[in-house]
Motif scaffolding. Structure first.
Motif, PDB file in Angstrom:
ATOM      1  N   ALA A  65       0.831  -1.209   0.000  1.00 35.63           N
ATOM      2  CA  ALA A  65       0.000   0.000   0.000  1.00 35.63           C
ATOM      3  C   ALA A  65       0.865   1.257   0.000  1.00 35.63           C
ATOM      4  O   ALA A  65       0.538   2.250  -0.663  1.00 35.63           O
ATOM      5  N   GLY A  66       1.963   1.210   0.722  1.00 31.39           N
ATOM      6  CA  GLY A  66       2.882   2.352   0.693  1.00 31.39           C
ATOM      7  C   GLY A  66       3.462   2.570  -0.692  1.00 31.39           C
ATOM      8  O   GLY A  66       3.569   3.708  -1.165  1.00 31.39           O
ATOM      9  N   GLN A  67       3.802   1.471  -1.367  1.00 33.01           N
ATOM     10  CA  GLN A  67       4.370   1.585  -2.714  1.00 33.01           C
ATOM     11  C   GLN A  67       3.335   2.117  -3.698  1.00 33.01           C
ATOM     12  O   GLN A  67       3.647   2.958  -4.550  1.00 33.01           O
ATOM     13  N   LYS A  68       2.109   1.621  -3.623  1.00 37.82           N
ATOM     14  CA  LYS A  68       1.082   2.047  -4.583  1.00 37.82           C
ATOM     15  C   LYS A  68       0.574   3.462  -4.321  1.00 37.82           C
ATOM     16  O   LYS A  68       0.029   4.106  -5.208  1.00 37.82           O
ATOM     17  N   SER A  69       0.726   3.938  -3.100  1.00 40.51           N
ATOM     18  CA  SER A  69       0.288   5.300  -2.780  1.00 40.51           C
ATOM     19  C   SER A  69       1.430   6.298  -2.877  1.00 40.51           C
ATOM     20  O   SER A  69       1.193   7.515  -2.865  1.00 40.51           O
ATOM     21  N   GLY A  70       2.655   5.802  -2.950  1.00 39.72           N
ATOM     22  CA  GLY A  70       3.811   6.693  -3.000  1.00 39.72           C
ATOM     23  C   GLY A  70       4.146   7.325  -1.673  1.00 39.72           C
ATOM     24  O   GLY A  70       4.884   8.316  -1.616  1.00 39.72           O
ATOM     25  N   LEU A  71       3.627   6.748  -0.578  1.00 42.90           N
ATOM     26  CA  LEU A  71       3.849   7.330   0.746  1.00 42.90           C
ATOM     27  C   LEU A  71       4.863   6.511   1.547  1.00 42.90           C
ATOM     28  O   LEU A  71       4.986   5.289   1.379  1.00 42.90           O
ATOM     29  N   THR A  72       5.551   7.190   2.418  1.00 44.21           N
ATOM     30  CA  THR A  72       6.406   6.521   3.390  1.00 44.21           C
ATOM     31  C   THR A  72       5.531   5.952   4.505  1.00 44.21           C
ATOM     32  O   THR A  72       4.598   6.607   4.971  1.00 44.21           O
ATOM     33  N   ILE A  73       5.836   4.719   4.915  1.00 46.92           N
ATOM     34  CA  ILE A  73       5.091   4.105   6.016  1.00 46.92           C
ATOM     35  C   ILE A  73       5.783   4.419   7.337  1.00 46.92           C
ATOM     36  O   ILE A  73       6.995   4.243   7.469  1.00 46.92           O
ATOM     37  N   PHE A  74       5.007   4.879   8.289  1.00 38.28           N
ATOM     38  CA  PHE A  74       5.510   5.045   9.658  1.00 38.28           C
ATOM     39  C   PHE A  74       4.736   4.082  10.544  1.00 38.28           C
ATOM     40  O   PHE A  74       3.505   4.161  10.636  1.00 38.28           O
ATOM     41  N   TYR A  75       5.459   3.142  11.179  1.00 37.06           N
ATOM     42  CA  TYR A  75       4.811   2.168  12.058  1.00 37.06           C
ATOM     43  C   TYR A  75       5.273   2.414  13.481  1.00 37.06           C
ATOM     44  O   TYR A  75       6.413   2.130  13.844  1.00 37.06           O
ATOM     45  N   GLY A  76       4.391   2.990  14.295  1.00 37.50           N
ATOM     46  CA  GLY A  76       4.690   3.230  15.700  1.00 37.50           C
ATOM     47  C   GLY A  76       3.954   2.217  16.555  1.00 37.50           C
ATOM     48  O   GLY A  76       2.741   2.044  16.422  1.00 37.50           O
ATOM     49  N   THR A  77       4.667   1.544  17.443  1.00 34.36           N
ATOM     50  CA  THR A  77       4.024   0.469  18.205  1.00 34.36           C
ATOM     51  C   THR A  77       4.726   0.244  19.525  1.00 34.36           C
ATOM     52  O   THR A  77       5.826   0.765  19.774  1.00 34.36           O
ATOM     53  N   TYR A  78       4.051  -0.510  20.366  1.00 35.40           N
ATOM     54  CA  TYR A  78       4.603  -0.939  21.641  1.00 35.40           C
ATOM     55  C   TYR A  78       4.534  -2.469  21.671  1.00 35.40           C
ATOM     56  O   TYR A  78       3.507  -3.039  21.305  1.00 35.40           O
TER      57      TYR A  78
END
Length: 620
Positions: free
Chosen positions: A254-267
């Motif tokens: 989805a990041g590739q098809k939207s051209g967006l950088t993915i930010f994954y914040g988690t605990y």
């Protein structure tokens, strides 16, 4: 003169179910995953059920420290990890006691007899040795001195006592691979890569693996071995994949098809932590991962990333979703795209961290203050985690809304063959940020809540864009301007607009597909990971002449537009869930139909036989 072992006959079987079980330190997950790779290498269809103990360091030899890995593989269509076990490999008495009920009569049990000593029998709660008291007479017990044979094989390697004993799982793996005629190559390759920097350990495990394989060939305990032909599957390039891996890849796609950088914040939290591990390996695809100090900071960082123009994603399990609820409400109010992955587990509170359950549906649908609807999607198989994760991102970006993506421990840890899609086969995700052309989208300047007429999404303006200065926050927004408003009429208008936007997601939901009969006696309505057991049950029920179908709901909010019409084609409706009846509550409220609830809350997925019984009861 040496005698040659008699050649064993080979029996072709359509499928088999194996369960490896032992202490959590016996390497049963590794053994099972390597057998899975061998079955995939042999082009079998397969499904797996890793079963972890909840305790991190449970006392060795106790029943609550037992770790298991169940695998069903075959040349036929495999939808579940199997109801009953054909072969149990029990590394100690506790493993035998915990899993004996899964072994049907006349099935085989390979037991490590070296572990059946008085202390281990006491720890497992046995008053007598089950290998001697006749309690296993209806099973085919195959005693093997796994520990001693491993020690004999490695006595000249120079390895320590503990390192040698840790290798006995490779003996069990080699023996199981021989028994079912699966190849050793995947395990040998894995050992070569895993212990490339420790050649003495690599060589020892390789030696024991081959020792186990050849033990089967030479011992007189086995007079027959089995073979399973290749499964007939659609042409293409396949790989064995776990749900957590597929979900990570779906998010990245989805990041590739939207051209967006993915930010994954988690605990970190079980069983969602694997998603962090998988995404952290994909940084070359523009993925940023952040381990926050708690759940609240994790979702806050992800929402902040979305505010800044990235694809913000956060993940959690069970109680973590409750801690994220306030920021989820903020995401609803600010109308920013955000994906919240919830790998469900048994609850409430800490509950059953390593056991699966579908117990967070109602929390996902309604667990926020105020009127705060949002789309909720659920993956149904390990491979489907890819498609559903991609779809969740597409919905979030298209409609400028937070989305909850539901999985569970069974899906995240389970494996199946996966037809690798090409990136070109996935739909584009069009993301257009507001720019200077939006500066004059109204006479009074940029209006951050001036909506797209089709989707009702508001423009996405990155902070710092000249001329698009605007305010965001948790206070109610004035329609179009986004200014703080306490006007009663405006609050009702904005509440209804936010709800209508979510309802319009139904416009992109595909037509509901019915598995089995399109109309008839019984429709089984499922969601999430119950799909495999339900579809297998429908196949069995139709053999009796009943007209039975099933559907699996990927979208749980909004529901598909054609769902009511599909329901109307069947006389009886049943809803199996791994909870106390959460979806059925929603369906009864929405459609006012006599849905029958079928529930299970044992930390284990449904068996297909349990669904078959529910179908028979509903139609009798």
């Amino acid at each position: 003169m040496a005698t040659q072992a008699p050649e064993k006959s080979v029996k072709l079987i359509p499928e088999a179910t194996i369960l490896f079980a032992g202490d959590s330190g016996d390497g049963m997950q590794l053994t099972g995953s390597q057998f899975t790779l061998a079955a995939a290498y042999a082009r079998n269809d397969l499904a797996t059920l890793p079963d972890f103990p909840a305790e991190i360091r449970a006392p060795a030899g106790t029943t609550y420290g037992v770790s298991g890995f169940q695998l069903r593989f075959g040349s036929v269509d495999v939808r579940t990890p199997g109801d009953d076990v054909d072969l149990l490999v029990a590394m100690n008495p506790a493993a035998l006691k915990v899993n004996l009920a899964r072994v049907h009569a006349h099935s085989a049990i390979i037991v490590n007899t070296d572990a059946f000593e008085r202390r281990n029998l006491d720890l497992a709660g046995y008053t007598s040795n089950p290998l001697e008291d006749g309690s296993l007479e209806d099973r085919h017990v195959i005693p093997v001195k796994l520990t001693q044979l491993t020690r004999d094989a490695l006595k000249d390697t120079g390895l320590g006592h503990k390192e040698i004993d840790r290798s006995k799982n490779m003996f069990a793996l080699g023996l199981a691979l021989w028994l079912y005629s699966r190849p050793m190559e995947p395990a040998l390759e894995w050992l070569g890569n895993k212990f490339a920097k420790r050649p003495e350990v690599r060589d020892a495990n390789t030696q024991v693996l081959k020792k186990g394989y050849h033990y089967g060939e030479t011992t007189e305990q086995f007079i027959v071995r089995y073979d399973v032909a290749e499964a007939q599957m659609p042409p293409g390039r396949y790989r064995a994949i776990r749900g957590a891996q597929a979900m990570a890849m779906g998010l990245v796609a989805a990041g590739q098809k939207s051209g967006l950088t993915i930010f994954y914040g988690t605990y970190p939290i079980t069983p969602a932590s694997d998603l962090l591990h998988e995404l952290s390996r994909l940084k070359n695809f523009g993925v940023m991962t952040f381990q926050a100090e708690d759940e609240i900071a994790a979702i806050g960082s992800a929402l902040g990333a979305s505010f800044g123009g990235h694809l913000g994603i956060t993940g959690t399990s069970g109680p973590g979703l409750a801690l994220k609820s306030e920021t989820l409400g903020l995401a609803v109010m600010t109308e920013l795209p955000l994906v919240v992955v919830n790998m469900q587990r048994g609850g409430p509170s800490t509950g059953l961290p390593t056991k699966t359950e579908q117990s967070d549906l109602l929390q996902s649908l309604f667990g926020r203050n105020g009127e705060a609807p949002l789309p909720v999607l659920a993956a149904s198989t390990p491979g489907d985690c890819f498609e559903t994760a991609f779809e969740a991102c597409r919905v979030a970006l298209t409609y400028m809304t937070p989305v909850v993506l539901l999985g569970d421990g069974y899906l995240g840890n389970g494996s199946e063959p996966w037809l690798i899609p090409s990136l070109d086969s996935l739909p584009d995700i069009d993301v257009t940020f507001a720019d200077a052309s939006h500066e004059a989208n109204a006479e009074e300047g940029f209006l951050p809540y001036l909506r797209d007429q089709k989707t009702l999404a508001r423009p996405w303006a990155r902070p710092g864009t000249k001329g698009l200065e605007h305010r965001l926050g948790g206070l109610e927004k004035q329609d179009k301007t986004g200014n703080v408003s306490y006007d009663p009429e405006n609050h009702e208008l904005m509440t209804r607009l936010r709800a209508e936007k979510v309802e319009r997601v139904a416009d992109i939901i595909p037509k509901t597909v019915v598995h089995g009969d399109e109309s008839g006696d019984v429709l089984v309505v499922g969601w999430g990971s119950t799909r495999g057991a339900i579809e297998a049950a429908v196949v069995e029920a139709r053999k009796t002449g009943k007209r039975v179908g099933s559907i699996n709901l990927r979208f749980l909010n909004p529901l598909p537009s054609d769902l009511g019409e599909v329901l109307s084609r069947f006389e009886h409706l049943i809803v199996p869930e791994i909870n106390d009846g959460q979806l059925v509550m929603v369906l009864r409220s929405r459609f006012l139909l006599p849905f029958k609830s079928v529930t299970k809350m044992q930390g284990q997925p449904f068996k297909s036989s349990e669904i078959v019984s529910a179908i028979e009861n509903a139609s009798s």
